[in-house]
Enzyme design. Sequence first.
Site, mmCIF file in Angstrom:
data_model
loop_
_atom_site.group_PDB
_atom_site.id
_atom_site.type_symbol
_atom_site.label_atom_id
_atom_site.label_comp_id
_atom_site.label_asym_id
_atom_site.label_seq_id
_atom_site.Cartn_x
_atom_site.Cartn_y
_atom_site.Cartn_z
ATOM 1 N N SER A 1 18.086 56.368 34.727
ATOM 2 C CA SER A 1 17.231 56.199 33.377
ATOM 3 C C SER A 1 17.319 57.495 32.499
ATOM 4 C CB SER A 1 15.826 55.714 33.397
ATOM 5 O OG SER A 1 15.674 54.785 34.015
ATOM 6 N N ASN B 1 11.369 42.447 34.388
ATOM 7 C CA ASN B 1 11.243 40.837 34.652
ATOM 8 C C ASN B 1 11.893 40.164 33.946
ATOM 9 O OD1 ASN B 1 9.914 42.051 37.142
ATOM 10 N ND2 ASN B 1 8.078 40.874 36.199
ATOM 11 N N GLU C 1 17.095 48.247 47.820
ATOM 12 C CA GLU C 1 16.005 49.079 47.196
ATOM 13 C C GLU C 1 14.664 48.124 46.899
ATOM 14 O OE1 GLU C 1 17.160 50.631 43.386
ATOM 15 O OE2 GLU C 1 15.157 50.807 42.637
#
Lengths: 393, 377
Positions: free
Chosen positions: A130, A375, A244
């Site tokens: 990120s 999500n 992960e």
Amino acid sequence: MNIELTTQQKALQMEVREYMKTVMTPELLEEMKIDDLKEGGGPEFRKQYARMGADGWIGLSWSKELGGREMSHVEQYIFTDEVVRSGFAYPFLTTEAVTPVIAANANAEVREEVVGGVKQGKVTIAIGYSEPNAGTDLASLTTRAERDGDHWIINGQKMWTSLGNFADYVWLAARTDPDASKKHKGLTMFLVPTNIKGFSCNPVHTLGVRTNATFYSDIRLPDKYRVGEVNAGWKLITGQLNIERLSLFTHGQVDSLYQGVCEWAAETPAPGGGKIIELPWVQHNLAKVKTGLEVVKLICWKQAWTMDQGPLNMADASVAKVYSSEFFVELYRMLLEVMGQAGTIATHSPGAVLKGKLEFRWRVGAVLTFGGGANEVQRDIIAMAGLWMPRTR
Amino acid sequence: MDFTISEELKSAQQLAQQILGDFTSVDQLKVIEKQAERMDTALWRALAEAGLLGLDIPEGNGGIGLGFYSLTMLCEEVGRTVASVPVIPVLVSAAGTLRRFGSDAQKDHWLSAIASGATLVTAALEEYNNDDPSMPGSSAQKMDGGYSISGTKICVSQAQSAARILVSARAGDDLVVALVDPRAAGVTLNAQLVTTGETRHELVMNKVQVPTADIIVTGREATEAMEWALQATRTALSAMAVGVCDKMMRITGSYTSEREQFGRALATFQAVSHRVADCYKDVECLRLVTQQAASLLDQGRPADEAVLMAKIWCGDVTHRVSQASQHCHGGTGVDRDYVLFRYCELARQIELTAGSSARLMGELGQDICAEYLAKAG
């Protein structure tokens, strides 16, 4: 169809559970009271991590060539579940997500240095994906790596680099082709040793734990630290996401919290007589938690079992992520509701229930629904891969 | 741990899919829906000929003995096609109880006739405000040559056409499980129109004489029998709900992918596709808890909590998927010329049968309380 652990699997579960009790030493628990060391990195953490390596507990799923035990995904899940339950800050992303990719793609010298170090519990790796302007849309990242002979010059900034304050390397995604036809095609993966000149790290204190912003300023990185082909980094990032996720959401830790609250409610007197657990609304919350938790367990088992049979269906992997993350958040709330005001008393303050673990889990839990793939993106994947619906826009 | 479904069970499932598919076109469903007491007898016969009515009936009694899990797979397929066949009351609640708790003579007499499709034996497990057949309000009095039974059961499927109706009644502190002949003196059947649009019956028993030959079991074993029947029925309902909800969700996925508004497919709006994605997630959760309950019952292992949790999920998921499907269809969803309303009606019927989510959540909460109070000493 038999959805229960076998005798052997139960034995492994108990073996790991007992072993982890020896890892969580009083010294480690004391060390973890310090905010910056909650997620590992202190001397006692390093000592216990190295002991796990020496005792052969690191890299259970790895191939025999790498010194692993080639454990099945189901066994690997049982291990993960128990380690998370113990509260040890085991660096799963290092051992399960990144190291196998390095083993398969890195140059021989670096593989020896890194994989060998991880195996011994001496090396941890932080994730450098990120950036301030590249989160959910990761492929738009702008940290640059430019070739200079047999070196790369790296410039840029990473965000949310957890463990970056004590990790030995950052697993860094950088742009090597700014003109690629599609932005995810111009990325390459590197391992950046954190003691290299030009690397720096600033703490970022979150609602829950400490994380970091990491800076890369004219770093001259030898080409041997490039992992995989140039501009072929994207599939190294995405290839490990399912594995992960298998360590992001596990059943044991939250099940312990549920049991802890049930025990507390069965011992704690209610104001009008009887115990807290006899109140209908408390029973309702506990039943809802139990009903939802059961599915967390079944989803985890089913995913691990499926991965032992072949590749995991994309929609099902996303279902697991969406369901678990949203349920965990609900669960924390429903259990905290049972405690009421006492649920706000922080760890180490007098009167904290269950040592304030739920107060802390709620803080950490805020990242669950967007971390590891927001999500909304997961729901897009479910609609497309599970139901063949068109891409949303 | 093994989620594998055996080849044998998969073949049975495929056979069921094929037969059910042949009998459930919209036109065929409409013909059956005109009947008062709905029952597709031709389909029932076809299922019998394929051996599928005897999935959970032993080979010695005319069945194929694949076990309870295979029967839940049949229930799922019936849900997926909204076929009008009484698989749950007849094959799960009645035949399932008979095979596990009936005498040899009773098994010989009834099971092969059920498996061949020649005879229907149905079950009446519910009373007004009471879905637990191990604690019925109905009463039984011992008399010469059998019992005299009085009481009222509700929403009984196939009450008129069945040869016998399995009921439970209380004889003092004891429980009695019996087969009542709907034509016997003292029996009144009152038609009850239910949500699916079918006619079921209120079964009123007024001193109905039940001969010893039709008493299945009494005493402690009768309580076990009714606990089994309730768990098996709840699990089978959950399995049927998996089929119903999976199909509703797929219909909705297809519809929203084709239907255009504002110049684009509805499914390209995240607000729409995410609602359908949530249905997918819900169905997967329901599938897992249902498989767990069904496999435990199949192995004869304790399944109390697993079944409660499955039926709670069943009630919640049928409601949510049904509402989302209706909503995403707009007006088309409520039109009786379109297929969706049948699924929504069946979903609601399943949700409220054998215990709603709220009621079972209360029961599970009490169980948790008892468990932890006992531990706390």
